[in-house]
Design a protein around this motif. Structure first.
Motif, mmCIF file in Angstrom:
data_model
loop_
_atom_site.group_PDB
_atom_site.id
_atom_site.type_symbol
_atom_site.label_atom_id
_atom_site.label_comp_id
_atom_site.label_asym_id
_atom_site.label_seq_id
_atom_site.Cartn_x
_atom_site.Cartn_y
_atom_site.Cartn_z
ATOM 1 N N ALA A 22 0.972 -1.274 0.088
ATOM 2 C CA ALA A 22 -0.038 0.013 -0.059
ATOM 3 C C ALA A 22 0.961 1.081 -0.016
ATOM 4 N N ARG A 23 1.895 1.267 0.883
ATOM 5 C CA ARG A 23 2.904 2.444 0.909
ATOM 6 C C ARG A 23 3.533 2.571 -0.457
ATOM 7 N N TYR A 24 3.812 1.624 -1.330
ATOM 8 C CA TYR A 24 4.639 1.509 -2.696
ATOM 9 C C TYR A 24 3.507 2.262 -3.528
ATOM 10 N N LYS A 25 2.340 1.583 -3.538
ATOM 11 C CA LYS A 25 1.338 2.199 -4.579
ATOM 12 C C LYS A 25 0.894 3.730 -4.244
ATOM 13 N N ARG A 26 0.973 4.139 -2.886
ATOM 14 C CA ARG A 26 0.785 5.651 -2.633
ATOM 15 C C ARG A 26 2.040 6.297 -3.010
ATOM 16 N N LEU A 27 3.376 5.959 -2.846
ATOM 17 C CA LEU A 27 4.457 6.392 -3.374
ATOM 18 C C LEU A 27 4.491 6.630 -4.850
ATOM 19 N N MET A 28 4.009 5.472 -5.596
ATOM 20 C CA MET A 28 3.843 5.429 -7.134
ATOM 21 C C MET A 28 3.024 6.602 -7.578
ATOM 22 N N GLY A 32 4.205 9.443 -10.209
ATOM 23 C CA GLY A 32 3.612 9.682 -11.383
ATOM 24 C C GLY A 32 3.261 11.066 -11.520
ATOM 25 N N ALA A 33 2.581 11.883 -10.289
ATOM 26 C CA ALA A 33 2.307 13.313 -10.651
ATOM 27 C C ALA A 33 3.520 13.984 -10.584
ATOM 28 N N ALA A 34 4.674 13.567 -9.824
ATOM 29 C CA ALA A 34 5.974 14.523 -10.057
ATOM 30 C C ALA A 34 6.897 14.077 -11.352
ATOM 31 N N SER A 35 6.532 13.045 -11.834
ATOM 32 C CA SER A 35 7.140 12.876 -13.023
ATOM 33 C C SER A 35 6.474 13.693 -14.107
ATOM 34 N N PHE A 36 5.217 13.934 -14.010
ATOM 35 C CA PHE A 36 4.529 14.778 -14.951
ATOM 36 C C PHE A 36 4.693 15.988 -14.910
ATOM 37 N N ALA A 37 4.819 16.338 -13.371
ATOM 38 C CA ALA A 37 5.299 17.902 -13.324
ATOM 39 C C ALA A 37 6.676 18.360 -13.758
ATOM 40 N N THR A 38 7.571 17.308 -13.577
ATOM 41 C CA THR A 38 8.874 17.505 -13.898
ATOM 42 C C THR A 38 9.047 17.750 -15.682
ATOM 43 N N ALA A 39 8.359 16.763 -16.099
ATOM 44 C CA ALA A 39 8.234 16.814 -17.683
ATOM 45 C C ALA A 39 7.530 18.089 -18.207
ATOM 46 N N ALA A 40 6.547 18.608 -17.635
ATOM 47 C CA ALA A 40 6.004 19.745 -17.945
ATOM 48 C C ALA A 40 7.013 20.885 -17.675
ATOM 49 N N ILE A 41 7.544 20.878 -16.554
ATOM 50 C CA ILE A 41 8.744 22.115 -16.300
ATOM 51 C C ILE A 41 9.690 21.920 -17.298
ATOM 52 N N GLY A 42 10.192 20.874 -17.675
ATOM 53 C CA GLY A 42 11.208 20.634 -18.710
ATOM 54 C C GLY A 42 10.805 21.054 -20.113
ATOM 55 N N LEU A 43 9.483 20.863 -20.379
ATOM 56 C CA LEU A 43 8.921 21.535 -21.656
ATOM 57 C C LEU A 43 8.827 22.907 -21.706
ATOM 58 N N LEU A 44 8.315 23.517 -20.441
ATOM 59 C CA LEU A 44 8.390 25.024 -20.265
ATOM 60 C C LEU A 44 9.806 25.562 -20.414
ATOM 61 N N ILE A 45 10.701 25.167 -19.637
ATOM 62 C CA ILE A 45 12.072 25.661 -19.813
ATOM 63 C C ILE A 45 12.659 25.506 -21.275
ATOM 64 N N MET A 46 12.277 24.466 -22.053
ATOM 65 C CA MET A 46 12.668 24.340 -23.531
ATOM 66 C C MET A 46 11.950 25.533 -24.393
ATOM 67 N N LYS A 47 10.866 25.656 -24.011
ATOM 68 C CA LYS A 47 10.252 26.765 -24.701
ATOM 69 C C LYS A 47 10.592 28.245 -24.451
#
Length: 100
Positions: A22-28, A32-47
């Motif tokens: 349960a702790r692993y699923k909560r972490l994931m 997942g949200a942190a990965s999405f946010a990091t990808a969005a920030i990377g895209l914004l920086i590229m822009k």
């Protein structure tokens, strides 16, 4: 030493295992949200830095950043899952002369 060998592993404690899973699923979910946010920030920086970004470059960068962060989180989470579920305690060092 628990007396179990590699062919007959000890079953993990179901209560501890379910808590660790349960702790692993909560972490994931959070990672997942942190990965999405990091990808969005990377895209914004590229822009900001490059201006207009070709669509293929944007897709490749977004997916690369997202899955790299997610893979790192998954592997680290599996280390904590293995440790938290009690499976790491059953590992025996065959070269440790004190326990032979």
């Amino acid at each position: 030493m628990t007396g179990h060998d590699i062919d007959n592993p000890a079953p993990a404690n179901p209560g501890i295992s379910s808590f660790a899973l349960a702790r692993y699923k909560r972490l994931m979910k959070w990672m997942g949200a942190a990965s999405f946010a990091t990808a969005a920030i990377g895209l914004l920086i590229m822009k900001i830095v490059l201006g207009t970004v070709p669509i293929h470059m944007a897709i490749a960068t977004t997916l690369g950043v997202f899955f790299t962060v997610l893979l790192a989180a998954t592997l680290m989470g599996l280390v904590f899952l293995s440790s938290g579920s009690g499976h790491d305690e059953d590992v025996r060092d065959r070269f440790d002369e004190d326990h032979q």
